[in-house]
Design a protein around this motif. Sequence first.
Motif, PDB file in Angstrom:
ATOM      1  N   HIS A   1       0.859  -1.183   0.000  1.00 23.88           N
ATOM      2  CA  HIS A   1       0.000   0.000   0.000  1.00 23.88           C
ATOM      3  C   HIS A   1       0.893   1.230   0.000  1.00 23.88           C
ATOM      4  CE1 HIS A   1      -3.183   2.808   1.075  1.00 23.88           C
ATOM      5  NE2 HIS A   1      -4.058   1.838   0.867  1.00 23.88           N
ATOM      6  N   LEU A   2       0.596   2.170  -0.876  1.00 26.47           N
ATOM      7  CA  LEU A   2       1.475   3.334  -1.024  1.00 26.47           C
ATOM      8  C   LEU A   2       1.538   4.203   0.221  1.00 26.47           C
ATOM      9  CD1 LEU A   2       0.756   4.404  -4.705  1.00 26.47           C
ATOM     10  CD2 LEU A   2       2.996   3.811  -3.759  1.00 26.47           C
ATOM     11  N   LEU A   3       0.519   4.153   1.086  1.00 22.38           N
ATOM     12  CA  LEU A   3       0.584   4.939   2.319  1.00 22.38           C
ATOM     13  C   LEU A   3       1.606   4.379   3.304  1.00 22.38           C
ATOM     14  CD1 LEU A   3      -3.137   5.926   3.008  1.00 22.38           C
ATOM     15  CD2 LEU A   3      -1.287   7.331   2.068  1.00 22.38           C
ATOM     16  N   LEU A   4       2.144   3.201   2.996  1.00 24.28           N
ATOM     17  CA  LEU A   4       3.249   2.672   3.800  1.00 24.28           C
ATOM     18  C   LEU A   4       4.576   3.314   3.421  1.00 24.28           C
ATOM     19  CD1 LEU A   4       2.245  -1.109   3.802  1.00 24.28           C
ATOM     20  CD2 LEU A   4       2.029   0.524   5.695  1.00 24.28           C
ATOM     21  N   ASP A   5       4.585   4.059   2.313  1.00 22.98           N
ATOM     22  CA  ASP A   5       5.787   4.809   1.930  1.00 22.98           C
ATOM     23  C   ASP A   5       5.751   6.142   2.668  1.00 22.98           C
ATOM     24  OD1 ASP A   5       8.041   5.112  -0.418  1.00 22.98           O
ATOM     25  OD2 ASP A   5       7.050   7.028   0.016  1.00 22.98           O
ATOM     26  N   ARG A   6       6.684   6.340   3.577  1.00 22.68           N
ATOM     27  CA  ARG A   6       6.651   7.506   4.465  1.00 22.68           C
ATOM     28  C   ARG A   6       6.706   8.816   3.694  1.00 22.68           C
ATOM     29  NH1 ARG A   6       4.445   8.911   9.159  1.00 22.68           N
ATOM     30  NH2 ARG A   6       5.321  10.906   9.810  1.00 22.68           N
ATOM     31  N   ARG A   7       7.460   8.833   2.592  1.00 25.85           N
ATOM     32  CA  ARG A   7       7.601  10.080   1.833  1.00 25.85           C
ATOM     33  C   ARG A   7       6.266  10.491   1.223  1.00 25.85           C
ATOM     34  NH1 ARG A   7       9.489  11.011  -3.564  1.00 25.85           N
ATOM     35  NH2 ARG A   7      10.316  13.117  -3.819  1.00 25.85           N
ATOM     36  N   LEU A   8       5.523   9.518   0.687  1.00 27.14           N
ATOM     37  CA  LEU A   8       4.221   9.827   0.113  1.00 27.14           C
ATOM     38  C   LEU A   8       3.217  10.214   1.193  1.00 27.14           C
ATOM     39  CD1 LEU A   8       3.780   7.103  -2.655  1.00 27.14           C
ATOM     40  CD2 LEU A   8       4.071   9.556  -2.987  1.00 27.14           C
ATOM     41  N   THR A   9       3.216   9.473   2.292  1.00 30.02           N
ATOM     42  CA  THR A   9       2.283   9.784   3.373  1.00 30.02           C
ATOM     43  C   THR A   9       2.527  11.175   3.924  1.00 30.02           C
ATOM     44  OG1 THR A   9       2.219   7.445   3.954  1.00 30.02           O
ATOM     45  CG2 THR A   9       1.394   8.984   5.585  1.00 30.02           C
ATOM     46  N   GLN A  10       3.774  11.574   3.995  1.00 32.73           N
ATOM     47  CA  GLN A  10       4.088  12.911   4.511  1.00 32.73           C
ATOM     48  C   GLN A  10       3.498  13.998   3.629  1.00 32.73           C
ATOM     49  OE1 GLN A  10       5.689  13.214   7.554  1.00 32.73           O
ATOM     50  NE2 GLN A  10       4.921  15.318   7.356  1.00 32.73           N
ATOM     51  N   LYS A  11       3.428  13.733   2.322  1.00 32.69           N
ATOM     52  CA  LYS A  11       2.827  14.717   1.414  1.00 32.69           C
ATOM     53  C   LYS A  11       1.354  14.945   1.743  1.00 32.69           C
ATOM     54  CE  LYS A  11       5.916  13.822  -2.522  1.00 32.69           C
ATOM     55  NZ  LYS A  11       6.386  15.197  -2.778  1.00 32.69           N
ATOM     56  N   VAL A  12       0.681  13.875   2.192  1.00 37.78           N
ATOM     57  CA  VAL A  12      -0.718  14.024   2.597  1.00 37.78           C
ATOM     58  C   VAL A  12      -0.803  14.675   3.973  1.00 37.78           C
ATOM     59  CG1 VAL A  12      -2.900  12.839   2.997  1.00 37.78           C
ATOM     60  CG2 VAL A  12      -1.340  12.004   1.231  1.00 37.78           C
ATOM     61  N   LEU A  13       0.036  14.231   4.905  1.00 42.13           N
ATOM     62  CA  LEU A  13       0.035  14.810   6.252  1.00 42.13           C
ATOM     63  C   LEU A  13       0.280  16.319   6.209  1.00 42.13           C
ATOM     64  CD1 LEU A  13       2.036  12.063   8.189  1.00 42.13           C
ATOM     65  CD2 LEU A  13      -0.381  12.667   8.534  1.00 42.13           C
ATOM     66  N   ASP A  14       1.178  16.728   5.332  1.00 45.27           N
ATOM     67  CA  ASP A  14       1.500  18.153   5.233  1.00 45.27           C
ATOM     68  C   ASP A  14       0.323  18.990   4.737  1.00 45.27           C
ATOM     69  OD1 ASP A  14       4.048  17.616   6.080  1.00 45.27           O
ATOM     70  OD2 ASP A  14       4.961  17.703   4.075  1.00 45.27           O
ATOM     71  N   ARG A  15      -0.663  18.328   4.104  1.00 46.18           N
ATOM     72  CA  ARG A  15      -1.772  19.062   3.481  1.00 46.18           C
ATOM     73  C   ARG A  15      -3.125  18.687   4.081  1.00 46.18           C
ATOM     74  NH1 ARG A  15       2.272  17.943  -0.005  1.00 46.18           N
ATOM     75  NH2 ARG A  15       2.970  19.669  -1.347  1.00 46.18           N
TER      76      ARG A  15
END
Length: 475
Positions: free
Chosen positions: A392-406
């Motif tokens: 699952h792509l949300l397990l990639d911390r870099r991608l998840t951070q992009k959502v968390l930041d927004r």
Amino acid sequence: MTTKIAEIGMIGLGVMGRNLLLNMADHGFVVAGYDRDADKVAALATEGSGKKVAAEQNISAFLNCLKLPRAIMLLVPAGAPVDAVIAELLPQLDTGDLIIDGGNSHFIDTARRTQELAAQGFEFLGVGVSGGEEGARRGPSMMPGGSKKAYARVQRLFETVAAKVADEPCVTWLGPGAAGHYVKMVHNGIEYGLMQLIAESYDLMKRGLGLNNAQLHEIYRKWNQGILSGFLLEITADIFAQPDERTGRDRIDLILDAARQKGTGMWTSQEAMQLQVPIPVIDMAVMMRDLSGDKAERDLLASALDSSSRPAPEGAEGDQQDLIDALENALFAAMLLTYVQGMALLHKASTEHGYDLQLAEVAKIWRGGCIIRAALLDDLWSAYSKQPQLAHLLLDRRLTQKVLDRQQDLRRVVSSATEQGIPVPALMTSLAYFDAYRSARLPANLIQAQRDYFGAHTYERIDATGTFHSEWQRS
């Protein structure tokens, strides 16, 4: 044309078929096209003048143009028309000939055709082609599935005519059977979701902020130069700058607010439910197209329920700009989550259907030519390149951070829309999907209890393994 020299033949000379064939001819390939429609045959002959193109209205003459073993591509409407063309062709083909379905066929049909044709000694490829009229002519993204040996026969041709990103072709063999059409189906499902999200951003700015079309054109143009850069944002900006040739007014304001679908979004939702993979943004996009089509009912309800009573648009220029900036971030987060959902479905399908999909390659070939091409696909490609089996792509911390930041901007936008009575179901669903996936505990324990109470369906416990049933007592 001298007989038996064309490297590929095209059946179906509509916009997509004719343009893709001309693309092949532009790159020096000898090609032949066939259609029952004399006007379409004439159009190919005219546009292919001076190139190595044969345009035929006679099926026997068309087949006689092709090298042996033949390679024949179909670009005809999905469903029964594909079966009809194949049935007409087979008595005139030889063992080892290759049929390529380049339309938007349902993957279930492609799987069936693959087995049926293999049993009769024919090769078959199901190839998703994305990019529309311009993509077909200048370079599409192509998603082939089927026999790897069969793909090798057309690999050079496909790689030559496909879109290029950093000199790499946006085409690769994806897997056996219906893998290509499956990936194209999910591509189209993601496309549904992205288009609904963009439409909601438009509604928020048009009705919620009272912006005019010139302002919307400028906002989408600016957004396309930043984090939201992609084909759909590019054409959205263009749409708001187009005058209507009949009236001189802005064309967008004269288009009926009722969208239709041809089935690929619905197929994606149906398949995701079958595999129990949540793709709520895509599901919501399909539902909203259906709801938009209930135009008469909406008009009646708008009158009966006084839809004009929503709060006035936010007026202060600073407040407007703050919300526009928040909307840019919210749209990015929601669009990213839509890709996440589509890729989660591909991950599950890869195992369930035996496709062995390489998701890094899928993200890679979507970066150019196709409708959902966008800058953020580089991030998906990078994530899968580092972790090919990422569940699952949300397990990639870099991608998840992009959502968390927004996420706060997404919450603000959803809240503002709710307060104004402007429907933004895809944006809301994006936020709910994100919040649900980062919840260690969800209220499904109550659902288990309810099912056991009324139907003795049993439940699982957190303190013991197995399934349990209780005799529930009404208070």
